[in-house]
Design an enzyme around this catalytic site. Structure first.
Site, PDB file in Angstrom:
ATOM      1  N   ASN A 152       0.836  -1.353   0.188  1.00  0.00           N
ATOM      2  CA  ASN A 152       0.041  -0.095  -0.078  1.00  0.00           C
ATOM      3  C   ASN A 152       0.658   1.422   0.152  1.00  0.00           C
ATOM      4  O   ASN A 152       0.577   2.002  -0.879  1.00  0.00           O
ATOM      5  CB  ASN A 152      -0.591   0.152   1.225  1.00  0.00           C
ATOM      6  CG  ASN A 152      -2.170  -0.534   0.890  1.00  0.00           C
ATOM      7  OD1 ASN A 152      -2.226  -1.305   0.267  1.00  0.00           O
ATOM      8  ND2 ASN A 152      -3.178  -0.128   1.843  1.00  0.00           N
ATOM      9  N   GLU A 162      -8.400  -0.405   5.598  1.00  0.00           N
ATOM     10  CA  GLU A 162      -8.755  -0.123   4.436  1.00  0.00           C
ATOM     11  C   GLU A 162     -10.255  -0.168   4.233  1.00  0.00           C
ATOM     12  O   GLU A 162     -10.640  -0.249   3.267  1.00  0.00           O
ATOM     13  CB  GLU A 162      -8.030  -1.094   3.425  1.00  0.00           C
ATOM     14  CG  GLU A 162      -7.432  -0.155   2.139  1.00  0.00           C
ATOM     15  CD  GLU A 162      -6.356   0.736   2.651  1.00  0.00           C
ATOM     16  OE1 GLU A 162      -5.816   0.777   3.614  1.00  0.00           O
ATOM     17  OE2 GLU A 162      -5.707   1.327   1.530  1.00  0.00           O
TER      18      GLU A 162
END
Ligand SMILES: Cc1cc2nc3c(=O)[nH]c(=O)nc-3n(C[C@H](O)[C@H](O)[C@H](O)COP(=O)(O)OP(=O)(O)OC[C@H]3O[C@@H](n4cnc5c(N)ncnc54)[C@H](O)[C@@H]3O)c2cc1C
Length: 393
Positions: free
Chosen positions: A84, A358
């Site tokens: 990420n 997330e």
């Protein structure tokens, strides 16, 4: 429809698999420094699949990014966070929304692992409801001034750069949010490490921002357009997160098959018992279904098509599968599942995050159900498409 990986995707998967065996496993055993590992991962190009060559990428695409992330996560799920921060939510977001100067300054160094990134959405009073952000961003004419507190920031103690989401006017809710790239080597950036259940190779911090300064060229998107930036960053981040969930679920399946074949009770391997077979069958089916959902979302992204709905489905399902497989692995291993000598307890601790980070499982369910019920369409036409960033032949 072709479900096979192409040559480039297969090559990237093999590279990641070899890297995991050669580098990640010994590094975990000696409890190495996470910075050192992220740099090595960057050096071999593991973060660059979705990036053009001018930013140090390979243009292999989002499906390739997914397979690489899955392979590394299978070895150490907490290294998934780096996919990420060194690829999707930090450099990709800068490439997609940043000024030319910000792209030149930050993207390649993050993709190569020379510099470390972090993403700062969450706050003590803001989790799922991003529009309620309290961190203040002020336009001071020739720079931005940022004050507030962020929490649960992955790599917050070690990052060189962070994308900070704040508001210039809370009453505007979504329309007051701005996203700014901040360099962390300034006095106003203070990080306090937070201890946690799993994901041990990814340090987490609470960040205190006191008169933190960022140049005007570090604004991402428009002034007040940060919510849109956040939504695209989260969509892309969900590709990494759901790939990581598949990785840890696959790891649970692999060790369970091995153990079920070798552990003998009542005169036969426990894999011969129908109730154990049922768990293995469920795991195989769920892992494969989750992987295909993740590949579909990544493939849509590679085709420049909207994928918010599909990545929410993938992230929701893969998160559930990771937790289910970790529980089944624990069950198949009996007492040894509970032991610190085998990795099963780590999979069990690490898998839970996939239902939280997330966007929680509930938030994914909201996106999916609101779309299905016709309340809010998840997939909207994109302003920017991945191919516009790629280098032409
Ligand atoms: C290990 C780890 C790493 C993280 N890394 C980062 C990072 O790098 N950067 C960052 O910004 N954040 C990070 N986070 C924070 C993470 O994104 C948040 O924890 C997550 O978004 C949920 O927010 P919250 O914890 O405040 O929970 P809340 O939003 O308070 O939710 C609590 C519960 O209420 C439910 N809920 C909330 N709203 C609704 C609703 N409308 N409908 C139904 N249910 C609802 C949730 O699903 C959840 O079950 C990390 C978290 C962890 C645990």
């Amino acid at each position: 429809m072709d479900f096979r990986l192409n040559d480039v995707q297969r090559m990237m998967a093999d590279t990641a698999e070899r890297f995991a065996k050669r580098e990640v496993i010994p590094w975990m055993e000696r409890k190495g420094d996470v910075r050192e590992m992220i740099r090595k991962m960057g050096e071999v190009g593991l973060f660059g699949c979705a990036f053009p060559t001018r930013y140090g990428g390979s243009q292999a695409g989002f499906v390739a990014h997914s397979v690489v992330c899955e392979r590394i996560s299978k070895a150490d799920s907490s290294l998934r966070a780096a996919f990420n921060l060194q690829a999707m939510t930090v450099p990709y977001t800068i490439m997609e929304w940043g000024t030319e100067r910000a792209r030149e300054k930050y993207v390649a160094d993050l993709v190569s692992g020379k510099k470390l990134g972090c993403t700062c959405f969450s706050e003590p009073n803001t989790g799922s409801d991003l529009a309620s952000i309290e961190t203040r961003i002020e336009d001071k004419g020739d720079h931005y001034l940022i004050n507030g507190t962020k929490t649960w920031i992955s790599n917050g103690t070690i990052a060189d750069y962070g994308i900070v989401y704040g508001t210039f006017d809370r009453s505007l809710k979504h329309n007051g949010i701005c996203a700014v790239v901040v360099e962390t080597n300034q006095r106003g950036w203070q990080a306090r490490r937070i201890e946690k259940l799993g994901d041990r190779s990814s340090p987490i911090a609470e960040i205190f921002l006191e008169d933190v300064v960022a140049p005007k060229e570090n604004l991402l998107g428009e002034w007040g357009g940060g919510f849109k930036v956040a939504m695209t960053a989260l969509d892309r981040g969900r590709i990494s997160v759901s790939s990581g969930a598949v990785g840890v679920a696959q790891a649970c399946l692999d060790v369970s098959i091995q153990y079920a074949n070798q552990r003998v009770q009542f005169g036969q391997p426990i894999g011969k018992f129908q109730m154990v077979k049922a768990l293995i069958a469920e795991m195989v089916t769920c892992v494969e279904a989750a992987r295909l959902l993740v590949w579909r979302a990544a493939w849509l992204n590679d085709q420049d098509l909207p994928f918010t709905r599909e990545v929410a489905i993938a992230k929701y399902f893969a998160g559930e599968v990771a937790v289910k497989c970790a529980g089944y692995a624990m069950e198949i291993h009996g007492g040894m599942g509970y032991s610190l000598e085998l990795p099963v307890e780590r999979y069990y601790r690490d898998s839970k995050l996939y239902q939280i980070g997330e966007g929680t499982a509930n938030i994914m369910r909201l996106i999916i159900a609101d779309d299905a019920l016709g309340y809010k369409k998840a997939n909207r036409p994109r302003l920017k498409v991945p191919s516009q960033f790629l280098d032409l032949e």
